[in-house]
Scaffold this motif. Sequence first.
Motif, PDB file in Angstrom:
ATOM      1  N   LEU A 165       0.844  -1.182  -0.014  1.00 47.02           N
ATOM      2  CA  LEU A 165       0.119  -0.041   0.104  1.00 47.02           C
ATOM      3  C   LEU A 165       0.991   1.289   0.014  1.00 47.02           C
ATOM      4  O   LEU A 165       0.732   2.114  -0.764  1.00 47.02           O
ATOM      5  CB  LEU A 165      -0.886  -0.023   1.126  1.00 47.02           C
ATOM      6  N   ARG A 166       1.864   1.414   0.788  1.00 52.32           N
ATOM      7  CA  ARG A 166       2.722   2.354   1.000  1.00 52.32           C
ATOM      8  C   ARG A 166       3.624   2.530  -0.129  1.00 52.32           C
ATOM      9  O   ARG A 166       3.866   3.746  -0.747  1.00 52.32           O
ATOM     10  CB  ARG A 166       3.655   2.355   2.137  1.00 52.32           C
ATOM     11  N   ALA A 167       4.157   1.528  -1.010  1.00 51.92           N
ATOM     12  CA  ALA A 167       4.641   1.580  -2.070  1.00 51.92           C
ATOM     13  C   ALA A 167       3.901   1.989  -3.348  1.00 51.92           C
ATOM     14  O   ALA A 167       4.389   2.557  -4.390  1.00 51.92           O
ATOM     15  CB  ALA A 167       5.173   0.165  -2.238  1.00 51.92           C
ATOM     16  N   GLY A 168       2.650   2.199  -3.355  1.00 50.18           N
ATOM     17  CA  GLY A 168       2.023   2.572  -4.235  1.00 50.18           C
ATOM     18  C   GLY A 168       2.214   4.009  -4.728  1.00 50.18           C
ATOM     19  O   GLY A 168       2.147   4.141  -6.080  1.00 50.18           O
ATOM     20  N   THR A 169       2.497   4.967  -3.831  1.00 49.15           N
ATOM     21  CA  THR A 169       2.727   6.282  -3.945  1.00 49.15           C
ATOM     22  C   THR A 169       3.865   6.316  -5.231  1.00 49.15           C
ATOM     23  O   THR A 169       3.959   7.170  -6.033  1.00 49.15           O
ATOM     24  CB  THR A 169       3.380   6.993  -2.843  1.00 49.15           C
ATOM     25  N   ALA A 170       4.913   5.800  -4.955  1.00 51.30           N
ATOM     26  CA  ALA A 170       6.146   5.748  -5.648  1.00 51.30           C
ATOM     27  C   ALA A 170       5.880   5.011  -7.046  1.00 51.30           C
ATOM     28  O   ALA A 170       6.236   5.341  -8.137  1.00 51.30           O
ATOM     29  CB  ALA A 170       7.470   5.119  -5.208  1.00 51.30           C
ATOM     30  N   VAL A 171       5.053   3.794  -7.048  1.00 47.92           N
ATOM     31  CA  VAL A 171       4.961   3.247  -8.250  1.00 47.92           C
ATOM     32  C   VAL A 171       4.153   3.773  -9.047  1.00 47.92           C
ATOM     33  O   VAL A 171       4.284   3.990 -10.267  1.00 47.92           O
ATOM     34  CB  VAL A 171       4.416   1.727  -7.924  1.00 47.92           C
ATOM     35  N   TYR A 172       3.111   4.552  -8.562  1.00 47.79           N
ATOM     36  CA  TYR A 172       2.167   5.167  -9.457  1.00 47.79           C
ATOM     37  C   TYR A 172       2.928   6.391 -10.071  1.00 47.79           C
ATOM     38  O   TYR A 172       2.420   6.648 -11.182  1.00 47.79           O
ATOM     39  CB  TYR A 172       1.098   5.630  -8.643  1.00 47.79           C
ATOM     40  N   ARG A 173       3.612   7.193  -9.316  1.00 49.44           N
ATOM     41  CA  ARG A 173       4.487   8.189 -10.169  1.00 49.44           C
ATOM     42  C   ARG A 173       5.395   7.773 -11.072  1.00 49.44           C
ATOM     43  O   ARG A 173       5.448   8.554 -12.038  1.00 49.44           O
ATOM     44  CB  ARG A 173       5.400   8.798  -8.958  1.00 49.44           C
ATOM     45  N   LYS A 174       5.998   6.685 -10.993  1.00 48.44           N
ATOM     46  CA  LYS A 174       6.665   6.062 -12.373  1.00 48.44           C
ATOM     47  C   LYS A 174       5.867   5.916 -13.370  1.00 48.44           C
ATOM     48  O   LYS A 174       6.244   6.008 -14.637  1.00 48.44           O
ATOM     49  CB  LYS A 174       7.539   4.801 -11.912  1.00 48.44           C
ATOM     50  N   LEU A 175       4.680   5.401 -13.110  1.00 45.40           N
ATOM     51  CA  LEU A 175       3.636   4.874 -14.191  1.00 45.40           C
ATOM     52  C   LEU A 175       3.198   6.247 -14.688  1.00 45.40           C
ATOM     53  O   LEU A 175       3.217   6.480 -16.195  1.00 45.40           O
ATOM     54  CB  LEU A 175       2.451   4.146 -13.632  1.00 45.40           C
ATOM     55  N   ALA A 176       2.809   7.244 -13.909  1.00 44.10           N
ATOM     56  CA  ALA A 176       2.258   8.500 -14.406  1.00 44.10           C
ATOM     57  C   ALA A 176       3.368   9.251 -15.513  1.00 44.10           C
ATOM     58  O   ALA A 176       3.059   9.927 -16.335  1.00 44.10           O
ATOM     59  CB  ALA A 176       1.975   9.341 -13.463  1.00 44.10           C
ATOM     60  N   ALA A 177       4.559   9.111 -14.885  1.00 42.85           N
ATOM     61  CA  ALA A 177       5.703   9.852 -15.745  1.00 42.85           C
ATOM     62  C   ALA A 177       5.803   9.253 -16.935  1.00 42.85           C
ATOM     63  O   ALA A 177       6.073   9.920 -18.137  1.00 42.85           O
ATOM     64  CB  ALA A 177       6.973   9.519 -14.936  1.00 42.85           C
ATOM     65  N   GLN A 178       5.734   7.818 -17.021  1.00 47.34           N
ATOM     66  CA  GLN A 178       5.809   7.204 -18.488  1.00 47.34           C
ATOM     67  C   GLN A 178       4.682   7.654 -19.311  1.00 47.34           C
ATOM     68  O   GLN A 178       4.899   7.569 -20.665  1.00 47.34           O
ATOM     69  CB  GLN A 178       5.695   5.805 -18.405  1.00 47.34           C
ATOM     70  N   MET A 179       3.642   7.968 -18.833  1.00 36.79           N
ATOM     71  CA  MET A 179       2.465   8.505 -19.389  1.00 36.79           C
ATOM     72  C   MET A 179       2.385  10.094 -19.774  1.00 36.79           C
ATOM     73  O   MET A 179       1.426  10.595 -20.071  1.00 36.79           O
ATOM     74  CB  MET A 179       0.962   8.060 -18.808  1.00 36.79           C
ATOM     75  N   GLY A 180       3.566  10.701 -19.357  1.00 31.66           N
ATOM     76  CA  GLY A 180       3.577  12.120 -19.486  1.00 31.66           C
ATOM     77  C   GLY A 180       2.681  12.805 -18.376  1.00 31.66           C
ATOM     78  O   GLY A 180       2.508  14.135 -18.820  1.00 31.66           O
TER      79      GLY A 180
END
Length: 335
Positions: free
Chosen positions: A240-255
């Motif tokens: 759950l806590r890791a989601g913040t970093a994982v989503y940031r990386k996903l979002a960055a790939q999507m611009g």
Amino acid sequence: MNIKLSVVDQSPVHGSHSKIDAPRLTVELAKLCDELGYHRYWVAEHHDSIHFANPCPEILVATIASQTQRIRVGSGGVMLSHYSPLKVAECFKMMATLHPERIDLGVGRAPGGTGLTSHALAFPHEPHHGDLYAHQAQMLEGFVNGTLPADNPYSQINVLPDNSPKPELWMLGSSGGSAGLAGHLGYNIALARFIDPDNCHPSIFAAYTEEWKKAGHEGTPNKMLAIACICADTEEEAKLRAGTAVYRKLAAQMGMREDFLTPSEVQDRYNAMSKSDQAYYDHILKGYTVGTPDQCWQEIEALATSFGCDEISTVTVTHSHHDRMDSYRLLAKNL
């Protein structure tokens, strides 16, 4: 295997605090890690970022070194393409003078920011986008160690009146592009698996070691693997806590560019994603070391064995500063 555990701190802008607090929170975490027995504490360099708040690692390195007792402190790393090798050598040799045997100088090729910031940092000249990186790294090593050849026009420059104190030299990479250069020039090497786990393989260390030996350097070089790691009391909470970093990386790939989301906000976004985006999110998460202390250490030991290194550095990005502190406390129980 006796594993040394270290830290790479990107100075995240935690949603739990005011944005201006981010550098201070880095110092606070460094003091805790010094007390807990971590081996090194490195700070990263980012420009024009809404997520990471350290554009000048030399200032944070000096501050942390002055407020800690034992831990090695350094840059992970200085983005050398923006700077004069002489000036970088002067800064870090000064810190090595003031904090003997505790300062590391890690350098990298990446810009650490946008093309616009690269232009602004180079002004009034044009950025060279890393094309001169190998030459800069060679000059930096010469200034730090006093080994510039006699025919070099800068060989007579004294970096400091007493040239003996030196930072430990490291070169950063994520997919092997810098491994041969690091080995040839005699730098220690740090592999940033947290950036690109899919292309970060043990063969990179092997290629590096081969170049080190071929160049005829004495001694044994240091090798470090830097991983993304979030530790909590339960595996469910860690994910759950890791989601913040994982989503940031996903979002960055999507611009996309937005402030760190809370774990619950990430879960809401995840539930609304397409199946393909969920699969991509899950793939990113799989590249992280996430779980309880025992689960994290089991993976840390497996990675150290696979990569043939005895030092693992952890990068922990969470929405809450408390969660980040908690992760490092929990991991330290196995030190």
